[in-house]
Design an enzyme around this catalytic site. Structure first.
Site, PDB file in Angstrom:
ATOM      1  N   HIS A 164      89.721  -5.055  76.995  1.00 54.96           N
ATOM      2  CA  HIS A 164      89.108  -3.836  77.548  1.00 54.96           C
ATOM      3  C   HIS A 164      88.208  -4.125  78.749  1.00 54.96           C
ATOM      4  O   HIS A 164      87.657  -3.201  79.327  1.00 54.96           O
ATOM      5  CB  HIS A 164      88.291  -3.153  76.452  1.00 54.96           C
ATOM      6  CG  HIS A 164      87.175  -4.022  75.965  1.00 54.96           C
ATOM      7  ND1 HIS A 164      87.397  -5.182  75.247  1.00 54.96           N
ATOM      8  CD2 HIS A 164      85.850  -3.935  76.126  1.00 54.96           C
ATOM      9  CE1 HIS A 164      86.244  -5.751  74.997  1.00 54.96           C
ATOM     10  NE2 HIS A 164      85.282  -5.027  75.511  1.00 54.96           N
ATOM     11  N   ASP A 165      88.031  -5.392  79.099  1.00 55.52           N
ATOM     12  CA  ASP A 165      87.203  -5.762  80.254  1.00 55.52           C
ATOM     13  C   ASP A 165      88.043  -6.218  81.443  1.00 55.52           C
ATOM     14  O   ASP A 165      87.487  -6.519  82.507  1.00 55.52           O
ATOM     15  CB  ASP A 165      86.254  -6.915  79.885  1.00 55.52           C
ATOM     16  CG  ASP A 165      85.248  -6.524  78.821  1.00 55.52           C
ATOM     17  OD1 ASP A 165      84.858  -5.339  78.769  1.00 55.52           O
ATOM     18  OD2 ASP A 165      84.856  -7.403  78.027  1.00 55.52           O
ATOM     19  N   GLU A 180      83.780 -14.483  71.703  1.00 58.98           N
ATOM     20  CA  GLU A 180      83.979 -14.257  73.136  1.00 58.98           C
ATOM     21  C   GLU A 180      83.052 -15.214  73.880  1.00 58.98           C
ATOM     22  O   GLU A 180      81.831 -15.113  73.770  1.00 58.98           O
ATOM     23  CB  GLU A 180      83.650 -12.809  73.513  1.00 58.98           C
ATOM     24  CG  GLU A 180      83.947 -12.519  74.979  1.00 58.98           C
ATOM     25  CD  GLU A 180      83.218 -11.292  75.527  1.00 58.98           C
ATOM     26  OE1 GLU A 180      83.689 -10.703  76.497  1.00 58.98           O
ATOM     27  OE2 GLU A 180      82.153 -10.943  74.995  1.00 58.98           O
ATOM     28  N   ASP A 211      81.125 -10.675  70.026  1.00 54.64           N
ATOM     29  CA  ASP A 211      80.878 -10.337  71.426  1.00 54.64           C
ATOM     30  C   ASP A 211      79.919 -11.348  72.079  1.00 54.64           C
ATOM     31  O   ASP A 211      78.916 -11.732  71.460  1.00 54.64           O
ATOM     32  CB  ASP A 211      80.231  -8.943  71.451  1.00 54.64           C
ATOM     33  CG  ASP A 211      80.100  -8.359  72.840  1.00 54.64           C
ATOM     34  OD1 ASP A 211      81.133  -8.041  73.446  1.00 54.64           O
ATOM     35  OD2 ASP A 211      78.951  -8.198  73.310  1.00 54.64           O
TER      36      ASP A 211
HETATM   37  C1  NOJ Z   1      81.485  -8.096  76.286  1.00 58.34           C
HETATM   38  C2  NOJ Z   1      82.285  -6.878  75.991  1.00 58.34           C
HETATM   39  O1  NOJ Z   1      83.623  -7.220  75.893  1.00 58.34           O
HETATM   40  C3  NOJ Z   1      81.995  -5.893  77.087  1.00 58.34           C
HETATM   41  O2  NOJ Z   1      82.828  -4.775  77.050  1.00 58.34           O
HETATM   42  C4  NOJ Z   1      80.550  -5.509  76.992  1.00 58.34           C
HETATM   43  O3  NOJ Z   1      80.205  -4.685  78.065  1.00 58.34           O
HETATM   44  C5  NOJ Z   1      79.638  -6.730  76.994  1.00 58.34           C
HETATM   45  N1  NOJ Z   1      80.120  -7.788  76.155  1.00 58.34           N
HETATM   46  C6  NOJ Z   1      78.276  -6.368  76.519  1.00 58.34           C
HETATM   47  O4  NOJ Z   1      78.315  -6.130  75.143  1.00 58.34           O
END
Ligand code: NOJ
Length: 543
Positions: A310-311, A236, A194
């Site tokens: 999911h974002d 990510e 992440d």
């Molecule tokens: C990226 C994640 O994909 C997201 O869902 C999250 O809110 C942030 N990082 C903080 O961890």
């Protein structure tokens, strides 16, 4: 380049809270995932990226971890996790855990200790300062939170309940490495890291992304955790450019297998309001960005391919047409992505073309990014009106991706016998897995075919290792590219619009491999006079 097992893998992302609830408490859980492994095997995937299932107060749905080595009771227990790993393995599916290493929850024991006193042994696990800087949180508001107990501020790049870990402290790295190795011992196949580009930050210089310590830290992690093990790792990295992506994923540098870059995911963002006021979709811009990434790596890196997670909003609603052409445009985006070079990721529900959702009330949304940004932009700064902000939520809000998985047409879409933690999209009566499995022409079977092609003895080398060449770069609606490996050439051509297209290629088709429209074979045989219907996408093998 040296071949790796994960070059040919297809990954499926499960967002556990919204996937399948076996207990009836309205939250998805591990036993629910186990009950759907046969379904995932039918789709043909190799890996599941499991969004966080660790103990968490769920301020950010598990991306706020209170214990990295415990499972949240909503999801089950460690025994269920071991069972999931074992049952998946029996079906040749590996599990990728989500490592949230930039921050923990404020309920993590480390932070509870850290905030006790300035001389607590855990004080330096987090970032404390006497004065806040100008730094803003990604979820809105200041990135600093005052803590009265010790009269200092701690840094949080996300919610105030997500304090940033201090990677300047070698003890933090040591503990994290031990934790990662423990998960590897449990038999997982890899990890998603992440917001990993934030861990090298130099907070006093105002540097958060791509800080000077980032790559040394990742190399250290590789030595301590990944080296010599058959693990796949994906970072990510919102700020990645092709040059930066090589730093992470060049095998010679021994950091990560690949990274998620987000240039394409942000092409329609507003210069000032970002995702909350998206601009019209521009096919030429999308082609430019993706083609740049397709031609970036020459054995010195590897692409991760995705439209959704999911974002992000649902691709069929974002750039396709989720009404009249829902199935066809979803298949088009699938074809474009799976025809490319890299490891494809499918986000739950994408394989049945689930759509964005529209709730009238702000209160029906759960996502902390939505609520915090509403507070900042609508209430405090008044830079967007309520209506404008809601339009932004409909287009880009993260809950678009997080509504419960739509399994069938029964109550709550077969997701849960209880009250789901987030409302289900009312279109579940029509759009659901059972319906897709019953319909031979469904989006599901299109994904299944794309995955099968990538694994077929005839086309796998070309799809996985073939070169990439963009055709018609200036065409405003058609996305077409060639893939070539030795003597074999494939053409992927897609009409990303509601208009009919007439095209003429100086290429000769040997055969149509995949077409998202049912048509007599001869109808699209002649590439010198090709007619494409709205959202039609075809993969050809060329002479
Ligand atoms: C990226 C994640 O994909 C997201 O869902 C999250 O809110 C942030 N990082 C903080 O961890």
């Amino acid at each position: 380049m040296e071949k790796q097992w994960w070059h040919s893998a297809v990954v499926y992302q499960v967002y556990p809270r919204s996937f399948c609830d076996s207990s009836g408490d309205g939250n998805g859980d591990l036993l629910g995932i186990i009950s759907k492994l046969d379904y995932l095997q039918t789709l043909g995937i190799d890996l599941i990226w499991l969004s966080p299932v660790y103990l968490s107060p769920m301020k950010d749905n598990g991306y706020d971890i209170a214990d990295y080595q415990a499972i949240d009771p909503r999801f089950g227990g460690l025994e269920d996790m071991r069972e999931l790993i074992a049952q998946a393995k029996q079906r040749n599916i590996g599990i990728m855990m989500d490592l949230v290493l930039n921050h923990s929850s404020d309920q993590h024991e480390w932070f509870k200790q850290s905030r006790q006193s300035r001389d607590n042994p855990y004080r330096d696990y987090y970032i404390w300062r006497d004065q806040p800087s100008e730094l803003r949180s990604i979820f809105g508001g200041s990135a600093w939170q005052y803590d009265p107990q010790t009269e200092q501020y701690y840094c949080h790049l996300f919610a105030d309940a997500q304090p940033d870990l201090n990677w300047e402290n070698p003890q933090v790295a040591k503990e994290i490495h031990q934790m990662i190795n423990w998960w590897t011992e449990q038999g997982v196949a890899g990890f998603r890291l992440d917001v990993i580009d934030l861990i090298g930050k130099q907070i006093d210089q105002g540097i958060t992304e791509n800080g000077p310590r980032l790559h040394p830290l990742l190399q250290q992690m590789h030595q301590a955790c990944f080296k010599g093990k058959a693990l796949v790792t994906v970072g990510e990295t919102w700020g990645a450019t092709p040059e930066l992506a090589k730093l992470y994923s060049d095998p010679a540098r021994q950091e990560l297998s690949m990274v998620f870059q987000f240039e394409h995911a942000a092409i329609d963002w507003h210069p000032q309001h970002g995702k909350w006021q998206p601009q019209p979709f521009n096919v030429v811009a999308l082609k430019q960005v993706l083609s740049k990434w397709q031609t970036t790596f020459k054995g010195d890196g590897w692409n991760a391919l995705f439209w959704n997670n999911h974002d992000l909003p649902r691709i069929v609603s974002r750039w396709g047409n989720d009404q009249q052409y829902r199935q066809r445009s979803a298949k088009l985006f699938a074809t474009l992505l799976h025809g490319m070079q890299g490891t494809p990721y499918i986000y739950q529900g994408e394989e049945i073309a689930m759509t964005n959702v529209r709730f009238e009330q702000l209160e029906d949304y759960d996502d902390i990014e939505i609520t915090n940004n509403y507070q900042e932009k609508v209430v405090e700064q008044q830079s967007l009106s309520h209506q404008q902000f809601m339009q932004g939520v409909y287009a880009s809000g993260r809950d678009n991706a997080r509504t419960p998985m739509q399994w069938d047409a029964s109550a709550n879409g077969g997701f849960s016998s209880g009250q789901p933690w987030l409302k289900i999209n009312p279109n579940y009566t029509e759009i659901n897995v059972a319906a897709a499995l019953n319909e031979p022409q469904s989006v599901f079977y299109h994904y299944q075919q794309l995955i099968a092609l990538r694994k077929s003895s005839e086309y796998s080398d070309t799809l996985i290792y073939g070169s990439y060449q963009l055709l018609l770069p200036e065409h405003p609606q058609v996305f077409a590219y060639l893939r070539q490996y030795q003597q074999q050439r494939l053409l992927v051509v897609a009409n990303v619009s509601e208009l009919d297209q007439r095209l003429s290629f100086e290429l000769k088709a040997k055969q149509v491999i995949l077409n998202n429209l049912q048509q007599a074979k001869g109808a699209v045989q002649h590439l010198s006079a090709l007619q494409l219907a709205p959202y039609q996408a075809i993969i050809y093998e060329l002479e």
